[in-house]
Motif scaffolding. Structure first.
Motif, PDB file in Angstrom:
ATOM      1  N   ASP A   1      11.266   6.796  -5.155  1.00  0.00           N
ATOM      2  CA  ASP A   1      10.658   5.510  -4.869  1.00  0.00           C
ATOM      3  C   ASP A   1      10.337   4.592  -6.033  1.00  0.00           C
TER       4      ASP A   1
ATOM      5  N   GLU B   1       4.816  -6.252  -5.764  1.00  0.00           N
ATOM      6  CA  GLU B   1       4.285  -5.508  -4.623  1.00  0.00           C
ATOM      7  C   GLU B   1       4.776  -4.069  -4.603  1.00  0.00           C
ATOM      8  N   SER B   2       6.030  -3.867  -4.924  1.00  0.00           N
ATOM      9  CA  SER B   2       6.512  -2.479  -4.880  1.00  0.00           C
ATOM     10  C   SER B   2       5.932  -1.661  -6.034  1.00  0.00           C
TER      11      SER B   2
ATOM     12  N   GLU C   1       2.387  -0.711  -5.046  1.00  0.00           N
ATOM     13  CA  GLU C   1       2.358   0.435  -4.117  1.00  0.00           C
ATOM     14  C   GLU C   1       2.540   1.747  -4.875  1.00  0.00           C
ATOM     15  N   SER C   2       3.489   1.759  -5.800  1.00  0.00           N
ATOM     16  CA  SER C   2       3.735   2.985  -6.567  1.00  0.00           C
ATOM     17  C   SER C   2       2.491   3.386  -7.358  1.00  0.00           C
TER      18      SER C   2
ATOM     19  N   CYS D   1      -0.580   2.657  -6.651  1.00  0.00           N
ATOM     20  CA  CYS D   1      -1.646   3.084  -5.741  1.00  0.00           C
ATOM     21  C   CYS D   1      -1.423   4.511  -5.240  1.00  0.00           C
ATOM     22  N   THR D   2      -0.159   4.870  -4.985  1.00  0.00           N
ATOM     23  CA  THR D   2       0.087   6.221  -4.480  1.00  0.00           C
ATOM     24  C   THR D   2       0.152   7.228  -5.632  1.00  0.00           C
TER      25      THR D   2
ATOM     26  N   SER E   1       4.359   6.940  -9.899  1.00  0.00           N
ATOM     27  CA  SER E   1       4.916   5.954 -10.824  1.00  0.00           C
ATOM     28  C   SER E   1       5.195   6.669 -12.138  1.00  0.00           C
TER      29      SER E   1
ATOM     30  N   MET F   1      -5.187  -7.032  -3.251  1.00  0.00           N
ATOM     31  CA  MET F   1      -4.689  -6.017  -4.195  1.00  0.00           C
ATOM     32  C   MET F   1      -5.821  -5.549  -5.113  1.00  0.00           C
TER      33      MET F   1
ATOM     34  N   ARG G   1      -8.130  -3.175  -3.335  1.00  0.00           N
ATOM     35  CA  ARG G   1      -7.583  -1.827  -3.140  1.00  0.00           C
ATOM     36  C   ARG G   1      -7.632  -1.028  -4.447  1.00  0.00           C
TER      37      ARG G   1
END
Ligand code: A3P
Length: 309
Positions: free
Chosen positions: A14, A170-171, A174-175, A177-178, A181, A290, A293
């Motif tokens: 990802d 944005e992508s 997301e990386s 946040c999860t 990365s 963002m 979060r």
């Protein structure tokens, strides 16, 4: 052998279209991971080694420059200072992104600095056992997650010479946040060195980008003391600290000829390491949603530790 190991690790495709592998808690691409494995297998630490460590885009270049400037002070005339002749990343090479990436057995006898200076983005647990328990000194710099994310995004776009589009932010967001990365999760990285700095205060110094900005003198003093070369009273009075801070300031480094031109062996233009150099630039790039979060993630992940941003 290493290829077998790598292909047996948990993986994810990802991050920015690149396949990442999870090793000892963090995510790497295969090239970086191969280099890390060579480093772990072969690197022989010396007790006097100094290692600049960080999560990418946290102020590594700055800390490398400061470390060189502290150690080299008063050894040079004003026109032959190493920082005027070489890029900080050449003076303080990365284990896994330069030395062990260029060769699985790099010739470290060619390292001319004394003490030897190295750097790394790997988390503390991935530094070789021998290194963890030696008297090497590790200086770590951390930076707030929002600015790291934005800096990373700009860096990636600059390196790949692509437009900065909302989608790509944005992508990457997301990386981050999860935690899947490059070198992530961010919080585990920071906590690994934070914990180590509490456990081995003589060996691991934990610095913050934001504090380097707001109280540079105090932080520089701390760095010099930690490296066993404190500023003498005479040096303090004669402006030696100001000289170092000026030499390593964002605008000075950015405008040095040596940093404006050329590329790292990995192909990154040296100038891409100097963008804005400020605290809070993420405000101009992240939406309030963002930001919220990220605030929640930081709060949750650092709960229970006394580490504060
Ligand atoms: P920005 O993109 O926010 O400007 P790293 O060195 O870990 O790759 O981090 C790069 C970030 O540090 C970039 O942040 C860069 O501009 C900033 N930086 C580089 N040199 C600096 C200096 N001398 N003082 C302050 N910030 C610096």
């Amino acid at each position: 052998e290493t290829m077998n190991l790598i292909s047996s690790l948990p993986s994810d495709v990802d991050f920015e279209g690149t396949k990442l592998f999870k090793y000892q808690g963090c995510w790497y691409n295969d090239k970086t991971l191969q280099a890390i494995l060579s480093f772990q297998r072969d690197f022989e630490p010396q007790d006097t080694d100094i290692i600049v460590a960080s999560f990418p885009k946290s102020g590594t270049t700055w800390l490398k420059a400061l470390t060189v400037a502290v150690l080299e002070r008063s050894k040079h005339s004003s026109d032959n200072h190493p920082l005027l002749l070489e890029n900080p990343h050449t003076l303080v090479p990365f284990f896994e992104l330069r030395l062990y990436m260029q060769s699985s057995k790099p010739d470290l006898t060619k390292i001319s600095s004394s003490p030897r200076l190295f750097s790394t983005h790997v988390p503390f647990q991935t530094l070789k056992e021998g290194l963890k328990n030696s008297s090497c000194k590790i200086v770590y710099v951390c930076r707030n997650m929002k600015d790291v994310l934005i800096s990373f995004w700009y860096f990636k776009c600059a390196n790949q010479e692509i437009e900065k589009e909302k989608n790509s932010l944005e992508s990457m967001f997301e990386s981050f946040c999860t935690g899947v990365s490059y070198y992530g999760p961010f919080w585990e990285h920071i906590l690994s060195y934070w914990t180590a700095s509490l456990q081995y205060p003589k060996n691991v110094l934990f610095l913050k980008y934001e504090e380097l900005k707001t109280e540079p003198h105090a932080q520089l003093k701390k760095l010099a003391e930690f490296l066993d070369c404190p500023f003498t009273l005479q040096e303090e009075e004669s402006g030696s600290m100001e000289e170092i801070l000026d030499l390593c300031s964002f605008s000075n480094l950015k405008n040095l000829e040596i940093n404006k031109t050329g590329r790292t062996p990995g192909g990154v233009a040296h100038k891409n390491f100097y963008r804005k150099g400020e605290v809070g630039d993420s405000k101009n790039n992240l939406t309030p949603v963002m930001e919220k979060r990220l605030d929640m993630i930081i709060q949750e992940k650092f709960r229970g530790s006394d580490m504060k941003f």
